[in-house]
Enzyme design. Structure first.
Site, mmCIF file in Angstrom:
data_model
loop_
_atom_site.group_PDB
_atom_site.id
_atom_site.type_symbol
_atom_site.label_atom_id
_atom_site.label_comp_id
_atom_site.label_asym_id
_atom_site.label_seq_id
_atom_site.Cartn_x
_atom_site.Cartn_y
_atom_site.Cartn_z
ATOM 1 N N ARG A 1 -1.655 -61.928 -13.884
ATOM 2 C CA ARG A 1 -1.325 -60.753 -13.077
ATOM 3 C C ARG A 1 -0.887 -61.120 -11.670
ATOM 4 O O ARG A 1 -0.568 -60.233 -10.873
ATOM 5 C CB ARG A 1 -2.581 -59.908 -12.978
ATOM 6 C CG ARG A 1 -2.444 -58.517 -13.544
ATOM 7 C CD ARG A 1 -3.791 -57.877 -13.368
ATOM 8 N NE ARG A 1 -3.789 -56.490 -13.613
ATOM 9 C CZ ARG A 1 -4.141 -55.928 -14.764
ATOM 10 N NH1 ARG A 1 -4.450 -56.665 -15.799
ATOM 11 N NH2 ARG A 1 -4.173 -54.623 -14.870
ATOM 12 N N LYS B 1 0.537 -51.859 -23.329
ATOM 13 C CA LYS B 1 0.205 -53.243 -23.690
ATOM 14 C C LYS B 1 -0.908 -53.267 -24.749
ATOM 15 O O LYS B 1 -0.794 -53.910 -25.780
ATOM 16 C CB LYS B 1 -0.251 -54.036 -22.445
ATOM 17 C CG LYS B 1 0.760 -54.041 -21.306
ATOM 18 C CD LYS B 1 0.281 -54.827 -20.097
ATOM 19 C CE LYS B 1 -0.925 -54.260 -19.384
ATOM 20 N NZ LYS B 1 -0.695 -52.976 -18.668
ATOM 21 N N ARG C 1 -3.363 -48.929 -8.710
ATOM 22 C CA ARG C 1 -3.070 -49.967 -9.722
ATOM 23 C C ARG C 1 -1.565 -50.192 -9.837
ATOM 24 O O ARG C 1 -1.104 -51.323 -10.006
ATOM 25 C CB ARG C 1 -3.671 -49.563 -11.076
ATOM 26 C CG ARG C 1 -5.184 -49.760 -11.116
ATOM 27 C CD ARG C 1 -5.879 -48.889 -12.147
ATOM 28 N NE ARG C 1 -5.455 -49.115 -13.506
ATOM 29 C CZ ARG C 1 -5.738 -48.283 -14.515
ATOM 30 N NH1 ARG C 1 -6.446 -47.186 -14.294
ATOM 31 N NH2 ARG C 1 -5.332 -48.559 -15.725
ATOM 32 N N ARG D 1 -13.858 -42.199 -21.702
ATOM 33 C CA ARG D 1 -12.723 -42.396 -20.785
ATOM 34 C C ARG D 1 -13.107 -43.450 -19.759
ATOM 35 O O ARG D 1 -14.280 -43.570 -19.405
ATOM 36 C CB ARG D 1 -12.364 -41.068 -20.096
ATOM 37 C CG ARG D 1 -11.760 -40.066 -21.088
ATOM 38 C CD ARG D 1 -11.396 -38.741 -20.467
ATOM 39 N NE ARG D 1 -11.104 -37.784 -21.521
ATOM 40 C CZ ARG D 1 -9.871 -37.414 -21.919
ATOM 41 N NH1 ARG D 1 -8.811 -37.896 -21.303
ATOM 42 N NH2 ARG D 1 -9.700 -36.562 -22.908
ATOM 43 N N ARG E 1 -5.673 -40.649 -21.411
ATOM 44 C CA ARG E 1 -6.142 -41.661 -22.372
ATOM 45 C C ARG E 1 -7.640 -41.541 -22.680
ATOM 46 O O ARG E 1 -8.440 -41.301 -21.795
ATOM 47 C CB ARG E 1 -5.863 -43.047 -21.789
ATOM 48 C CG ARG E 1 -6.557 -44.166 -22.552
ATOM 49 C CD ARG E 1 -6.079 -45.510 -22.166
ATOM 50 N NE ARG E 1 -6.258 -45.820 -20.762
ATOM 51 C CZ ARG E 1 -5.808 -46.916 -20.183
ATOM 52 N NH1 ARG E 1 -5.148 -47.804 -20.887
ATOM 53 N NH2 ARG E 1 -6.003 -47.140 -18.904
HETATM 54 P P1 AP5 Z 1 -2.360 -48.373 -23.159
HETATM 55 O O1 AP5 Z 1 -1.767 -49.107 -24.303
HETATM 56 O O2 AP5 Z 1 -3.835 -48.170 -23.151
HETATM 57 O O3 AP5 Z 1 -1.838 -48.974 -21.791
HETATM 58 P P2 AP5 Z 1 -2.005 -50.443 -21.162
HETATM 59 O O4 AP5 Z 1 -0.635 -50.965 -20.842
HETATM 60 O O5 AP5 Z 1 -2.867 -51.296 -22.023
HETATM 61 O O6 AP5 Z 1 -2.665 -50.016 -19.795
HETATM 62 P P3 AP5 Z 1 -4.047 -50.384 -19.083
HETATM 63 O O7 AP5 Z 1 -4.408 -49.182 -18.229
HETATM 64 O O8 AP5 Z 1 -5.091 -50.823 -20.025
HETATM 65 O O9 AP5 Z 1 -3.559 -51.508 -18.199
HETATM 66 P P4 AP5 Z 1 -4.098 -52.003 -16.894
HETATM 67 O O10 AP5 Z 1 -3.230 -53.172 -16.764
HETATM 68 O O11 AP5 Z 1 -4.118 -51.091 -15.741
HETATM 69 O O12 AP5 Z 1 -5.662 -52.166 -17.192
HETATM 70 P P5 AP5 Z 1 -6.553 -53.433 -17.537
HETATM 71 O O13 AP5 Z 1 -7.595 -52.995 -18.467
HETATM 72 O O14 AP5 Z 1 -5.702 -54.603 -17.897
HETATM 73 O O15 AP5 Z 1 -1.641 -46.920 -23.077
HETATM 74 C C1 AP5 Z 1 -2.061 -45.944 -22.136
HETATM 75 C C2 AP5 Z 1 -2.058 -44.547 -22.811
HETATM 76 O O16 AP5 Z 1 -0.715 -44.179 -23.108
HETATM 77 C C3 AP5 Z 1 -2.810 -44.497 -24.146
HETATM 78 O O17 AP5 Z 1 -3.508 -43.274 -24.230
HETATM 79 C C4 AP5 Z 1 -1.713 -44.556 -25.215
HETATM 80 O O18 AP5 Z 1 -2.059 -43.825 -26.377
HETATM 81 C C5 AP5 Z 1 -0.515 -43.950 -24.497
HETATM 82 N N1 AP5 Z 1 0.730 -44.608 -24.848
HETATM 83 C C6 AP5 Z 1 0.946 -45.943 -25.039
HETATM 84 N N2 AP5 Z 1 2.239 -46.178 -25.326
HETATM 85 C C7 AP5 Z 1 2.856 -44.968 -25.292
HETATM 86 C C8 AP5 Z 1 4.208 -44.543 -25.510
HETATM 87 N N3 AP5 Z 1 5.185 -45.443 -25.823
HETATM 88 N N4 AP5 Z 1 4.489 -43.225 -25.396
HETATM 89 C C9 AP5 Z 1 3.514 -42.314 -25.098
HETATM 90 N N5 AP5 Z 1 2.209 -42.657 -24.900
HETATM 91 C C10 AP5 Z 1 1.896 -43.975 -24.986
HETATM 92 O O19 AP5 Z 1 -7.190 -53.783 -16.107
HETATM 93 C C11 AP5 Z 1 -8.109 -52.922 -15.475
HETATM 94 C C12 AP5 Z 1 -8.557 -53.538 -14.154
HETATM 95 O O20 AP5 Z 1 -9.222 -54.813 -14.389
HETATM 96 C C13 AP5 Z 1 -7.422 -53.887 -13.165
HETATM 97 O O21 AP5 Z 1 -7.027 -52.757 -12.392
HETATM 98 C C14 AP5 Z 1 -8.073 -55.014 -12.338
HETATM 99 O O22 AP5 Z 1 -8.953 -54.500 -11.375
HETATM 100 C C15 AP5 Z 1 -8.901 -55.776 -13.379
HETATM 101 N N6 AP5 Z 1 -8.141 -56.896 -13.989
HETATM 102 C C16 AP5 Z 1 -7.805 -57.021 -15.308
HETATM 103 N N7 AP5 Z 1 -7.121 -58.165 -15.534
HETATM 104 C C17 AP5 Z 1 -7.010 -58.777 -14.313
HETATM 105 C C18 AP5 Z 1 -6.386 -59.993 -13.882
HETATM 106 N N8 AP5 Z 1 -5.715 -60.783 -14.753
HETATM 107 N N9 AP5 Z 1 -6.453 -60.304 -12.564
HETATM 108 C C19 AP5 Z 1 -7.128 -59.522 -11.683
HETATM 109 N N10 AP5 Z 1 -7.727 -58.342 -12.028
HETATM 110 C C20 AP5 Z 1 -7.677 -57.980 -13.340
#
Ligand code: AP5
Length: 214
Positions: free
Chosen positions: A88, A13, A172, A160, A127
């Site tokens: 979410r 994403k 997660r 990281r 990552r």
């Molecule tokens: P990346 O693009 O970084 O992945 P992402 O989908 O953005 O994953 P996140 O881990 O950021 O999502 P998340 O939803 O768990 O975390 P968030 O910060 O929202 O890609 C990952 C890696 O893979 C990278 O190294 C990239 O280079 C590689 N990659 C990407 N695409 C690829 C491909 N096609 N092929 C190969 N490699 C690839 O949330 C964190 C925490 O915050 C949650 O757990 C929760 O506690 C809280 N939180 C956030 N939002 C809310 C909400 N709305 N409600 C409640 N709690 C929330």
């Protein structure tokens, strides 16, 4: 254009939102980034969110709905936004529908990035990001051209995330399947869901997205 990126942790994403920001002029709104900024600042909200995030659970709906509502009011959202990590839960999706209606915005697409669970664990544990400009990298899939130097800003301050370990990733993923996946049905009823195969390499995922967004 206003879109939502829906997908499990590590689906790409954030990676795709950053690529599309330049092409389409839409701003990326990541609730994860916003919450991590609150944690780093040591605010009340950050203190409440920290333990939940490190355990891989979801912070309360009220907290993130308030953050997003304030952010969408800012000027840079007028030309379009990409919601990354919000909504979410179904209550968050319902609150967003109401909020956008009141503010006079509409959603154009809800992009569901579909990826199998096992590759996600490998993606997340490999990552890292540039601490100076936020550019994202991966130990195997997206290395900097020169080891230890950010391609974008030339910095060398890589970091990281505290929640990017295998145990937390599995929590997660469980939270995603139980609480977030039902949102697909919510937006399916509004005919907004566009499915993208997120198992493919990064550039091929971008190609699919550009076909949808036009
Ligand atoms: P990346 O693009 O970084 O992945 P992402 O989908 O953005 O994953 P996140 O881990 O950021 O999502 P998340 O939803 O768990 O975390 P968030 O910060 O929202 O890609 C990952 C890696 O893979 C990278 O190294 C990239 O280079 C590689 N990659 C990407 N695409 C690829 C491909 N096609 N092929 C190969 N490699 C690839 O949330 C964190 C925490 O915050 C949650 O757990 C929760 O506690 C809280 N939180 C956030 N939002 C809310 C909400 N709305 N409600 C409640 N709690 C929330």
């Amino acid at each position: 254009m206003n879109i939502i990126f829906l997908g499990p942790p590590g689906a790409g994403k954030g990676t795709q939102a950053k690529i599309l920001e330049d092409t389409y002029g839409m701003v990326q709104l990541s609730t994860g980034d916003m919450l991590r900024a609150e944690v780093a600042a040591g605010s009340d909200l950050g203190r409440k969110a920290k333990a939940v995030m490190e355990a891989g659970g979801l912070v309360s709906d009220d907290m993130v709905i308030g953050i997003i509502s304030g952010r969408i009011d800012q000027d840079d959202c007028k030309d379009g936004f990409m919601l990354d990590g919000f909504p979410r839960t179904v209550p968050q999706a319902e609150a967003l529908d109401e909020m956008l209606d009141k503010k006079g915005f509409r959603l154009d697409h809800v992009v569901e990035l579909r990826v199998d669970d096992e590759p996600l664990v490998r993606r997340i544990t490999g990552r890292f990001t540039c601490g100076d400009c936020g550019e994202g990298y991966h130990d195997e899939f997206k290395k900097p051209a020169k080891d230890g130097v950010c391609d974008r800003c030339g910095g060398g301050n890589f970091k990281r995330r505290a929640d990017d370990n295998e145990e937390t990733v599995r929590s997660r993923l469980a939270a995603y399947h139980a609480q977030t996946a039902p949102i697909v049905g919510h937006y399916g009823k509004q005919d907004l869901v566009r499915v993208v195969d997120g198992n493919l390499p990064i550039d091929r995922v971008t190609t699919q997205l550009k076909e949808i967004l036009g």
